[in-house]
Design a protein around this motif. Sequence first.
Motif, PDB file in Angstrom:
ATOM      1  N   LEU A   1       6.170   2.813  -5.149  1.00  0.00           N
ATOM      2  CA  LEU A   1       5.236   3.789  -4.595  1.00  0.00           C
ATOM      3  C   LEU A   1       5.625   4.085  -3.139  1.00  0.00           C
ATOM      4  O   LEU A   1       5.937   3.169  -2.385  1.00  0.00           O
ATOM      5  CB  LEU A   1       3.839   3.179  -4.689  1.00  0.00           C
ATOM      6  N   ALA A   2       5.626   5.363  -2.794  1.00  0.00           N
ATOM      7  CA  ALA A   2       5.869   5.746  -1.398  1.00  0.00           C
ATOM      8  C   ALA A   2       4.548   6.227  -0.809  1.00  0.00           C
ATOM      9  O   ALA A   2       3.851   7.042  -1.416  1.00  0.00           O
ATOM     10  CB  ALA A   2       6.906   6.856  -1.335  1.00  0.00           C
ATOM     11  N   ALA A   3       4.178   5.688   0.333  1.00  0.00           N
ATOM     12  CA  ALA A   3       2.906   6.083   0.952  1.00  0.00           C
ATOM     13  C   ALA A   3       3.138   6.408   2.417  1.00  0.00           C
ATOM     14  O   ALA A   3       3.769   5.635   3.143  1.00  0.00           O
ATOM     15  CB  ALA A   3       1.884   4.962   0.812  1.00  0.00           C
ATOM     16  N   GLU A   4       2.638   7.555   2.859  1.00  0.00           N
ATOM     17  CA  GLU A   4       2.825   7.953   4.252  1.00  0.00           C
ATOM     18  C   GLU A   4       1.595   8.699   4.746  1.00  0.00           C
ATOM     19  O   GLU A   4       0.745   9.138   3.957  1.00  0.00           O
ATOM     20  CB  GLU A   4       4.069   8.827   4.397  1.00  0.00           C
TER      21      GLU A   4
ATOM     22  N   ALA B   1      -5.904   2.394   4.848  1.00  0.00           N
ATOM     23  CA  ALA B   1      -5.882   2.675   3.406  1.00  0.00           C
ATOM     24  C   ALA B   1      -4.449   2.864   2.916  1.00  0.00           C
ATOM     25  O   ALA B   1      -4.055   2.358   1.853  1.00  0.00           O
ATOM     26  CB  ALA B   1      -6.723   3.926   3.113  1.00  0.00           C
ATOM     27  N   ILE B   2      -3.634   3.574   3.707  1.00  0.00           N
ATOM     28  CA  ILE B   2      -2.251   3.841   3.292  1.00  0.00           C
ATOM     29  C   ILE B   2      -1.419   2.558   3.350  1.00  0.00           C
ATOM     30  O   ILE B   2      -0.556   2.313   2.490  1.00  0.00           O
ATOM     31  CB  ILE B   2      -1.647   4.957   4.171  1.00  0.00           C
ATOM     32  N   GLU B   3      -1.678   1.723   4.330  1.00  0.00           N
ATOM     33  CA  GLU B   3      -0.980   0.441   4.416  1.00  0.00           C
ATOM     34  C   GLU B   3      -1.229  -0.373   3.142  1.00  0.00           C
ATOM     35  O   GLU B   3      -0.314  -1.003   2.599  1.00  0.00           O
ATOM     36  CB  GLU B   3      -1.469  -0.335   5.656  1.00  0.00           C
ATOM     37  N   HIS B   4      -2.445  -0.338   2.649  1.00  0.00           N
ATOM     38  CA  HIS B   4      -2.740  -1.061   1.410  1.00  0.00           C
ATOM     39  C   HIS B   4      -1.982  -0.446   0.225  1.00  0.00           C
ATOM     40  O   HIS B   4      -1.450  -1.179  -0.620  1.00  0.00           O
ATOM     41  CB  HIS B   4      -4.243  -1.058   1.125  1.00  0.00           C
ATOM     42  N   ALA B   5      -1.912   0.874   0.195  1.00  0.00           N
ATOM     43  CA  ALA B   5      -1.184   1.530  -0.908  1.00  0.00           C
ATOM     44  C   ALA B   5       0.273   1.086  -0.926  1.00  0.00           C
ATOM     45  O   ALA B   5       0.885   0.963  -1.997  1.00  0.00           O
ATOM     46  CB  ALA B   5      -1.285   3.053  -0.759  1.00  0.00           C
ATOM     47  N   ARG B   6       0.836   0.811   0.263  1.00  0.00           N
ATOM     48  CA  ARG B   6       2.246   0.404   0.340  1.00  0.00           C
ATOM     49  C   ARG B   6       2.495  -0.956  -0.308  1.00  0.00           C
ATOM     50  O   ARG B   6       3.638  -1.318  -0.573  1.00  0.00           O
ATOM     51  CB  ARG B   6       2.701   0.333   1.803  1.00  0.00           C
ATOM     52  N   SER B   7       1.445  -1.709  -0.568  1.00  0.00           N
ATOM     53  CA  SER B   7       1.634  -3.031  -1.185  1.00  0.00           C
ATOM     54  C   SER B   7       1.926  -2.915  -2.682  1.00  0.00           C
ATOM     55  O   SER B   7       2.273  -3.900  -3.327  1.00  0.00           O
ATOM     56  CB  SER B   7       0.395  -3.910  -0.944  1.00  0.00           C
TER      57      SER B   7
END
Length: 195
Positions: free
Chosen positions: A33-36, A23-29
């Motif tokens: 936006l910073a996602a971790e 899910a977080i990998e998708h947010a990084r697209s």
Amino acid sequence: MKVLGISGSPSSASKTLIAVEIAIEHARSYPDLAAEVLNLREHDVQFSDGRDPATYEGDTRAVIDRVVAADALIVGTPMYRGGYTGRLKNLFDVLPNDALEGKPVGLVATGGTDHHFLAIEHELKPLIGFFRAYAVPGAVYANNGHFSAGELVDDGVRHQLRQLSATVVEFARRMPRDLIGADGPQIPRKSLNDA
Ligand SMILES: Cc1cc2nc3c(=O)[nH]c(=O)nc-3n(C[C@H](O)[C@H](O)[C@H](O)COP(=O)(O)O)c2cc1C
């Protein structure tokens, strides 16, 4: 904008962590936006002793600060005895009451079977509600059969995780954070050690 994925699993090889990472990998697209991912297993969060959350230090402080700094969250847990793990519960016990106010939260759970799917509704969503956060619709539940050789191999569940992530990101972008309904009751902290 900051999106934080939290895995509440204590396992060294965690299916929940894999799901949250997808899910977080998708947010990084998304741009800007910073996602971790915050893997609670890797942090020494002190067991809540009822003190004011502002006074925790060390790793507990660092974890609290990361949650407070997030604009949106994906929260994952394995089902343990029909509910979320003690590790995740303890994180929520040390958070300040306003830590999640107005933030969208995507919920992810894994279980041995689908038996406890509805625990998302009656265990996790009330917890998010307590914090005056928004549990977005369409939580994702994966069972042991969806994983093989250390991977989440079910394309349907992988797709659902991306959909959940997209909903959380778009919600955070479009919704003003101050739309949190009516005031709730103030919960006074009073210790017997207080004067
Ligand atoms: C202490 C314990 C309690 C569990 N209770 C349940 C349960 O109530 N329902 C269920 O479906 N699975 C239950 N399981 C299985 C886990 O939820 C499942 O294997 C999950 O995917 C583990 O996630 P993890 O790999 O991220 O740790 C339990 C496992 C353990 C170790």
